[in-house]
Design an enzyme around this catalytic site. Structure first.
Site, PDB file in Angstrom:
ATOM      1  N   ASN A 194       0.462   0.920   6.124  1.00 30.66           N
ATOM      2  CA  ASN A 194       1.126   0.124   5.097  1.00 30.66           C
ATOM      3  C   ASN A 194       1.871  -0.998   5.791  1.00 30.66           C
ATOM      4  O   ASN A 194       2.721  -0.755   6.650  1.00 30.66           O
ATOM      5  CB  ASN A 194       2.102   1.002   4.301  1.00 30.66           C
ATOM      6  CG  ASN A 194       2.996   0.185   3.373  1.00 30.66           C
ATOM      7  OD1 ASN A 194       2.613  -0.878   2.917  1.00 30.66           O
ATOM      8  ND2 ASN A 194       4.180   0.687   3.102  1.00 30.66           N
ATOM      9  N   GLY A 195       1.549  -2.227   5.436  1.00 30.32           N
ATOM     10  CA  GLY A 195       2.200  -3.371   6.060  1.00 30.32           C
ATOM     11  C   GLY A 195       1.197  -4.468   6.324  1.00 30.32           C
ATOM     12  O   GLY A 195       0.142  -4.535   5.677  1.00 30.32           O
TER      13      GLY A 195
ATOM     14  N   GLY B 212      -0.486   0.479  -5.028  1.00 32.91           N
ATOM     15  CA  GLY B 212      -1.845  -0.015  -4.820  1.00 32.91           C
ATOM     16  C   GLY B 212      -2.801   0.623  -5.792  1.00 32.91           C
ATOM     17  O   GLY B 212      -2.934   1.845  -5.814  1.00 32.91           O
TER      18      GLY B 212
ATOM     19  N   CYS C  10       0.863  -1.174   0.000  1.00 32.53           N
ATOM     20  CA  CYS C  10       0.000   0.000   0.000  1.00 32.53           C
ATOM     21  C   CYS C  10       0.901   1.225   0.000  1.00 32.53           C
ATOM     22  O   CYS C  10       2.106   1.122   0.214  1.00 32.53           O
ATOM     23  CB  CYS C  10      -0.900   0.045   1.244  1.00 32.53           C
ATOM     24  SG  CYS C  10      -2.113  -1.275   1.345  1.00 32.53           S
TER      25      CYS C  10
ATOM     26  N   TYR D  77      11.807  -4.340  -6.646  1.00 34.05           N
ATOM     27  CA  TYR D  77      10.590  -4.216  -7.442  1.00 34.05           C
ATOM     28  C   TYR D  77       9.600  -3.172  -6.950  1.00 34.05           C
ATOM     29  O   TYR D  77       9.091  -2.379  -7.734  1.00 34.05           O
ATOM     30  CB  TYR D  77       9.901  -5.585  -7.517  1.00 34.05           C
ATOM     31  CG  TYR D  77       8.574  -5.586  -8.253  1.00 34.05           C
ATOM     32  CD1 TYR D  77       8.509  -5.286  -9.609  1.00 34.05           C
ATOM     33  CD2 TYR D  77       7.388  -5.888  -7.589  1.00 34.05           C
ATOM     34  CE1 TYR D  77       7.289  -5.283 -10.287  1.00 34.05           C
ATOM     35  CE2 TYR D  77       6.170  -5.893  -8.257  1.00 34.05           C
ATOM     36  CZ  TYR D  77       6.125  -5.589  -9.607  1.00 34.05           C
ATOM     37  OH  TYR D  77       4.938  -5.584 -10.268  1.00 34.05           O
TER      38      TYR D  77
END
Length: 492
Positions: free
Chosen positions: A129-130, A50, A24, A269
């Site tokens: 985020n996570g 996202g 995210c 990435y």
């Protein structure tokens, strides 16, 4: 007042692109006029993290907290003046989402962040985020004690833990809540007057601080600071909480110190190539991965070709180090979006060809080295190989800019079940035969560490990064998954 708005979810891609899905993206600003507009720009820069949905919460002294949540791209929603006018104020946070927890494929608007809660000392919104690896256990405990959950997201646990805290202000309640949380978390949150940023003690997920005029910004990546003209100040440290007001930035370290384990796949990435991580250019790191790969796995060929776009920097590094010419043998259709055409069975069967097209004039008769960032299930790799051979290539060699992905991630990345990961069930030679290519080589874990700046490679006793998806060595035990039967890698 909290104003919620929503639209329906656009159709997904008519094919599976066989990539690990980003976690995210989070962004927040304080001390700037029309803060929500800056957040929308920041989220646009973080869209790669996202694409499923996005949301913004702002605060204005007169109208209070206001929220808008939408399915789909930022550009399709948060660029409309009529919507942005509902989000006034000099303080706002936002979130772009790809679900890694909750009801994948059945997302409801209630799952879209930021989440909001009213406490005795005022309201607060939070974006995460996570992934919380003990979320199931926390949810059961909270429900038994009377909490009523509104979403299927693991992030909502944080709001409920804050509500049950006995601390007297919201930052202290957040500290209290996050001490109960296991896994990976970078958080941006806001009260009526404060912007808050927190990073988990291992620093698995990124979070950076920027300065814009008299205001401040928090972001998952530096590229989002660039788009709003903010100056990068520093990374939020692992285990650090910053509380930002009109008086400036306060720094706290509420967690027990641990040796950081930043996600190494951010370098490979997830992050945009124009971002900076740990003082290093993501683009330059990926180029260096290609250099290391060329040293470890040379092969005689006529052309080095990236699988666009994520394989491009590594392919450039590979070509430079090997002396083999670089060529754009595969062209990406930049206009392939979520809402293409109705995904009929015929269109689904066309698969990758809707997104990538081979440059026949460049490929024909050549021995081609294809450089890609990863192999997950292998389905897309096989289709690309077939396209290259159909275009008349004499040989096809795959070089992969990451080690074999053999273990699922439980820290905020959507990976398949382990048995669906090609490297979990096959050796490198078996994968080569399965893909039907002339050769297949992955960069070693040592080579990857060298590319990100660890000159001696990976220290098996003290790895500097979270590399669990390659090594199976998880820095935090995924309690919920172990309870469901997941077996950790046996100690060697």
């Amino acid at each position: 007042m909290l104003l919620l708005t929503e639209l329906s979810l656009p159709p997904a891609h008519p094919f599976d692109d066989d990539k690990l899905r980003e976690e995210c993206g989070i962004f927040g600003v304080v001390g700037v006029t029309d803060a929500a507009n800056f957040v929308a720009l920041g989220l646009h820069a973080l869209q790669h993290r996202g694409q499923e949905a996005g949301g913004i919460v702002s605060h204005h002294p007169e109208s209070g907290f206001n929220s808008a949540r939408r399915f789909g791209y930022v550009r399709d929603n948060f660029t409309k003046q009529s919507l942005m006018e509902t989000l006034p104020g000099q303080l706002a946070i936002g979130h772009v989402r790809y679900s890694t927890a909750g009801s994948k494929g059945q997302t409801a608007i209630r799952d879209v962040q930021p989440f909001f809660g009213e406490f005795s000392m005022g309201g607060a919104a939070i974006a995460h985020n996570g992934n919380i690896t003990n979320a199931d256990a926390l949810r059961r405990e909270l429900i038994e004690r009377g909490s009523i959950f509104q979403s299927s997201s693991d992030s909502e646990c944080i709001i409920h833990l804050m509500a049950r805290s006995l601390q007297r202000d919201i930052p202290a309640r957040m500290e209290d809540a996050l001490r109960r949380v296991e896994g990976a978390f970078s958080v941006v949150a806001m009260t009526r007057t404060k912007l808050i940023g927190v990073r988990d003690p291992l620093g698995v997920r990124p979070l950076v601080l920027g300065k814009i005029g008299d205001g401040w910004a928090l972001s998952s990546e530096t590229c989002a600071l660039d788009i709003i003209g903010a100056e990068f100040v520093r990374e939020i440290e692992p285990g650090e909480m910053v509380v930002i007001t009109e008086k400036g930035v306060e720094s706290h370290h509420p967690f027990r110190p641990q040796r950081p384990r930043f996600c190494i796949f951010e370098h490979v990435y997830f992050s945009r190539p124009d971002s900076m991580l740990g003082g290093r250019s993501v683009y330059e790191t990926r180029r260096q991965i290609g250099v290391e790969l060329a040293r470890e796995a040379p092969v005689e060929a006529d052309m080095v070709c990236p699988v666009p776009d994520s394989g491009t920097p590594a392919a450039i590094g590979f070509a430079h180090e090997s002396g083999i010419p670089y060529g754009m043998g595969i062209i990406r259709n930049q206009y392939m979006g979520r809402t293409f055409i109705e995904p009929t069975e015929q269109i689904r069967n066309m698969g990758v060809r809707l997104k990538l097209n081979v440059n026949r004039a460049l490929i024909q008769g050549k021995r081609v080295i294809l450089v890609d960032d990863s192999v997950v299930r292998g389905t897309t790799s096989r289709k690309i190989k077939e396209m290259i051979l159909d275009a008349g290539a004499a040989e096809v060699h795959f070089r992969i800019a990451s080690p074999p992905t053999a273990w699922p991630c439980f820290y905020g990345v959507d990976t398949p079940q382990r048995e669906k990961l090609l490297a979990a069930t096959m050796s490198e030679e078996e994968m080569r035969a399965h893909l039907g290519v002339d050769s297949l080589k992955f960069i070693s874990l040592d080579g990857l560490y060298r590319a990100v700046g660890e000159a001696k490679g990976r220290d098996p006793d003290q790895p500097q990064y979270c590399d669990a998806c390659f090594s199976g060595e998880y820095p935090v035990e995924p309690a919920d998954m172990i309870e469901k039967g997941f077996e950790m890698k046996a100690a060697e």
